[in-house]
Design an enzyme around this catalytic site. Structure first.
Site, mmCIF file in Angstrom:
data_model
loop_
_atom_site.group_PDB
_atom_site.id
_atom_site.type_symbol
_atom_site.label_atom_id
_atom_site.label_comp_id
_atom_site.label_asym_id
_atom_site.label_seq_id
_atom_site.Cartn_x
_atom_site.Cartn_y
_atom_site.Cartn_z
ATOM 1 N N THR A 22 -111.926 -77.764 10.554
ATOM 2 C CA THR A 22 -111.381 -76.464 10.132
ATOM 3 C C THR A 22 -111.738 -76.182 8.672
ATOM 4 O O THR A 22 -112.363 -75.160 8.359
ATOM 5 C CB THR A 22 -109.845 -76.467 10.299
ATOM 6 O OG1 THR A 22 -109.540 -76.740 11.662
ATOM 7 C CG2 THR A 22 -109.237 -75.137 9.902
ATOM 8 N N ILE A 67 -103.816 -71.586 -2.960
ATOM 9 C CA ILE A 67 -103.128 -71.306 -4.239
ATOM 10 C C ILE A 67 -103.607 -72.294 -5.306
ATOM 11 O O ILE A 67 -103.542 -73.505 -5.081
ATOM 12 C CB ILE A 67 -101.596 -71.475 -4.081
ATOM 13 C CG1 ILE A 67 -101.067 -70.594 -2.952
ATOM 14 C CG2 ILE A 67 -100.876 -71.179 -5.388
ATOM 15 C CD1 ILE A 67 -99.598 -70.855 -2.627
ATOM 16 N N GLU A 111 -101.583 -79.950 10.903
ATOM 17 C CA GLU A 111 -102.250 -81.236 10.699
ATOM 18 C C GLU A 111 -102.689 -81.799 12.052
ATOM 19 O O GLU A 111 -102.202 -81.376 13.106
ATOM 20 C CB GLU A 111 -101.292 -82.230 10.039
ATOM 21 C CG GLU A 111 -100.916 -81.860 8.628
ATOM 22 C CD GLU A 111 -102.133 -81.691 7.731
ATOM 23 O OE1 GLU A 111 -102.927 -82.628 7.599
ATOM 24 O OE2 GLU A 111 -102.297 -80.603 7.167
ATOM 25 N N LYS A 126 -97.174 -83.340 -0.415
ATOM 26 C CA LYS A 126 -97.554 -82.372 -1.448
ATOM 27 C C LYS A 126 -96.583 -82.425 -2.631
ATOM 28 O O LYS A 126 -97.002 -82.317 -3.786
ATOM 29 C CB LYS A 126 -97.598 -80.973 -0.841
ATOM 30 C CG LYS A 126 -98.730 -80.833 0.184
ATOM 31 C CD LYS A 126 -98.547 -79.585 1.023
ATOM 32 C CE LYS A 126 -99.705 -79.373 1.969
ATOM 33 N NZ LYS A 126 -99.441 -78.322 2.966
#
Ligand code: NDP
Ligand code: HSE
Length: 437
Positions: A14, A137, A191, A206
């Site tokens: 992806t 971002i 995921e 994260k």
């Protein structure tokens, strides 16, 4: 004089496909920003036959990652395979070979970041991982560079696109959990193991990276309190609305009296929070610095082109540094390697919060008094209460919102209440971020 910078990419899935699309379609623009062309020299994937809707120049696609690492024309190695052992070996070998390295692998960095950061620092190469948090971002660059003047005080983040997509569709369209998870998987947000998304693990990965960069302290994501969204029901969403809250899966990190508090859990947010309106696959991260105050960054948190945008920004930064001899200029973990300070991770039972509590009880006189009495015994003050309808002898929900309380006291009170004969299931607890009114 360097006339081109060569990229070798491993993992044509992806994100890999998004990166290749951007590198090919925006080649002219990127050349104008870098000064020389970025050339896609090698792309490796186990499956070299699958149609990804992208035509690569002949000879670029190979099935063995070794062909990428050993190619002298590859200056920047991009790891987009995911997982642990193979990806880690790949990254460490690329660093050892003196290549610039770019990865989106937050799971790996959350677990083995220290080893990888140390190897990159020793070698003086650039290690880019912008796509590891918040998809498109630019929050990693913001922490490492744009906000480098600040002592970061707190971080609040919607940092998993899949779970935000699921919660938004459940809230706005009344859709089911399983159905929306399949949609998120089809869109390429989830995921390889989607339990990472819905169990909060991906957010914890994260958050560990953000804590590390923001507070300059090494942290292992396994030490972070982590709770996912699988137990959130339509009832909780409806009650949240009644209280003017919305439920988000949040990563929260704060400096509190010299400790760092870091946790991932569903959270009720009031309309005053800039994160309350973030819907669908969008992520948002609110950073509070001592000098700048509030900074909110928002954008698509997952998907091929969003993550691809972040990866390509790292490739561009790496290429510019190679051209000007600036590789290794920014330390991988934001602070200089010898200048990081281990901070105490505050245990969950010590945190203080507002709480939403949903008790499923047998409707009979005296039940509410017993619940309130037990909460009172542990110093937990009630700010509002809701019980709808009357169904004597049957199960009904009682919903209570508390003033600020200590987690340990709440958990102890709930363990007592959950044992009471009128309780038909364990209490649902959702923490609330906002003003204590
Ligand atoms: P995918 O599963 O779509 O892609 C991974 C690719 O790597 C697959 O094509 C896989 O091939 C290939 N691969 C596996 N093993 C090898 C190997 N030994 N050699 C070469 N290729 C191999 O994953 P994503 O693109 O979604 O994710 C990649 C990374 O990016 C992960 O670390 C993920 O956490 C991270 N990420 C993902 C985002 C997203 O929105 N999807 C956003 C931000 C980060 P095969 O399928 O044949 O096994
Ligand atoms: N699975 C992740 C998410 C991908 O849904 O946010 C982006 O890191």
């Amino acid at each position: 004089m360097i006339s081109r910078v060569g990229v070798g990419l491993i993992g044509f899935g992806t994100v890999g496909s998004g990166v290749v699309k951007i590198l090919l379609e925006n080649a002219g623009l990127i050349r104008r920003r870098v000064g020389v062309p970025i050339e896609l020299v090698r792309v490796a994937d186990l499956d070299v036959t699958r149609d990804r809707g992208i035509t690569l120049p002949p000879g670029v696609l190979v099935n063995d990652a070794k062909q990428v690492l050993s190619d002298p024309n590859v200056d920047i190695v991009v790891e987009l395979v995911g997982g642990y052992d193979f990806a880690k070996r790949l990254i460490l070998d690329a660093i050892a070979a003196g290549k610039t390295v770019v990865t989106a692998n937050k799971a790996l960095l959350a677990l083995h970041g220290e080893e990888i950061f140390a190897a990159a620092s020793r070698k003086g190469i650039d290690l880019g991982f912008e796509a590891s948090v918040g998809g498109g971002i630019p929050v990693i660059h913001a922490l490492k560079e744009g906000l480098a003047a600040n002592s970061i005080q707190s971080i609040y983040g919607i940092i998993n696109g899949t779970s935000n997509y699921i919660l938004s569709r459940m809230t706005n369209e009344g859709k089911g959990f399983a159905e929306t998870l399949v949609e998120a998987q089809k869109a390429g947000y989830a995921e390889a193991d989607p339990t990472f998304d819905v169990a909060g693990t991906d957010s914890a990965h994260k958050l560990a990276i953000l804590v590390n960069l923001g507070f300059g302290t090494p942290v292992n994501f396994k030490d972070l309190y982590t709770e996912g969204i699988t137990h959130i029901t339509e009832h909780d969403m409806a009650y949240a609305r009644e209280f003017d809250y919305t439920i988000k899966l949040l990563g929260i990190a704060k400096l509190v009296e010299g400790d760092v508090e870091a946790r991932v859990h569903p959270t009720m947010l009031g309309a005053e929070s800039p994160l309350a309106k973030i819907e669908g696959v969008y992520n948002a991260i609110q950073l509070i610095g001592d000098a700048v105050g509030d900074v909110v960054l928002s954008g698509r948190g997952a998907g091929d082109l969003a993550a691809g945008s972040a990866v390509v920004s790292d490739i561009i930064a790496g290429a510019r540094n190679l051209l000007k001899g600036g590789a290794g200029r920014v330390p991988p973990a934001s602070f200089q390697p010898g200048e990081r300070r281990p901070l105490r991770l505050r245990p969950m039972e010590e945190i203080r919060s507002l709480y939403y509590l949903r008790f499923m009880v047998t409707d009979r006189p005296g039940v509410l008094a017993q619940i309130a009495g037990e909460l009172g015994r542990y110093g937990i003050s009630i700010s509002s209460m809701l019980q709808k309808g009357r169904r004597e002898g049957q199960t009904v929900p009682i919903v209570i919102k508390t003033h600020t309380a200590r987690e340990r006291d709440v958990q102890t009170a709930l363990s007592q209440i959950n044992r009471m004969s009128f309780m038909s299931e364990p209490t649902t607890l959702i923490r609330i971020e906002g003003k204590d009114e």
